[in-house]
Design an enzyme around this catalytic site. Sequence first.
Site, short mmCIF file in Angstrom:
data_model
loop_
_atom_site.label_atom_id
_atom_site.label_comp_id
_atom_site.label_asym_id
_atom_site.label_seq_id
_atom_site.Cartn_x
_atom_site.Cartn_y
_atom_site.Cartn_z
N ASP A 22 1.59 -12.76 -127.56
CA ASP A 22 2.22 -13.41 -125.92
C ASP A 22 3.82 -12.38 -125.51
OD1 ASP A 22 2.26 -15.02 -123.58
OD2 ASP A 22 2.44 -16.84 -124.86
N ASN A 70 -7.53 -16.72 -118.58
CA ASN A 70 -7.82 -15.45 -118.26
C ASN A 70 -7.89 -15.27 -117.10
OD1 ASN A 70 -6.19 -13.99 -121.09
ND2 ASN A 70 -5.22 -15.10 -119.70
C1 IPE Z 1 0.26 -11.47 -122.85
O1 IPE Z 1 0.75 -12.13 -122.47
C2 IPE Z 1 -1.54 -10.75 -122.94
C3 IPE Z 1 -3.06 -11.38 -122.40
C4 IPE Z 1 -2.48 -12.67 -121.78
C5 IPE Z 1 -3.55 -10.23 -122.18
P1 IPE Z 1 1.37 -12.81 -121.02
O2 IPE Z 1 1.06 -11.90 -119.77
O3 IPE Z 1 0.73 -13.93 -121.20
O4 IPE Z 1 2.80 -12.79 -120.96
P2 IPE Z 1 4.08 -13.76 -119.82
O5 IPE Z 1 3.30 -15.26 -121.03
O6 IPE Z 1 3.64 -13.90 -119.16
O7 IPE Z 1 4.93 -12.81 -120.79
MG MG Z 2 1.17 -15.81 -121.53
#
Ligand code: IPE
Ligand code: MG
Length: 239
Positions: A22, A70
Amino acid sequence: MVAKSTPKQLERLPNHVAIVPDGNGRWAEKRGWPRLEGHRAGAENMHRMVQYLNKYPINYVTLYGFSTENWNRPESEIKGLFQILTAFIDRYLDEIHGKGIRLRHIGRLHQLPQSLRESITRAIATTRDNTSMTLCVAFNYGGRAEIVDAMQRLIADGVRPEDITEESLSKYLYAADIPDVDLLIRTGDETRLSNFLLWQTAYSEYHFTRVLWPDFRKRDLDRALLSYSRRKRRFGGLG
Ligand code: IPE
Ligand code: MG
């Protein structure tokens, strides 16, 4: 193949490490860059981390690449993420195969774009007989979805209610042959599981770090492994 060894201070290594990488977005935003730059840097770091992990006698690594939740992100980010993941698999397949790593996938593959599906399927087929380490990628994965999918298949197979046990249900999970998680690492300063491997983490040890995923390096991994090696696991008993 290079002999794998356990560093002296790491008396006990986990057999299965799961990682929630993350912080990609925040890493990019801190620099005034688009979020996709963070995902690109995050993918490069996955490559780096797999190299480190493969030097240890750790047999299973599961990486959370894309969750069923996501899909709530903007379409442009989702599209970009899928492109990055596809390119990542294509670019590193030969290398991963050369290192004897076996690739697996958990999640709802059928909902992913065709090019990503094909890359994953090809990588799984190419590496199926490798034995150095199993790298399991969770793309379009949700822990609750996995249990729902398992129940559907179990009922479709005509399993009788009295035959539903922890063992029989486990056999219907996406990767039934992969053992439970020993150590779960989450980067990016969040202390939650986010629907990852709900069933397989029932007795895992957790390691949370504030380091954002693209900055997570070998020393951070070693810190997590060291902390794991010092813990006493009792699995509900008195140990
Ligand atoms: C994690 O990074 C990667 C995925 C979910 C693919 P994020 O995209 O959640 O990064 P932040 O939490 O917004 O910094
Ligand atoms: Mg994240």
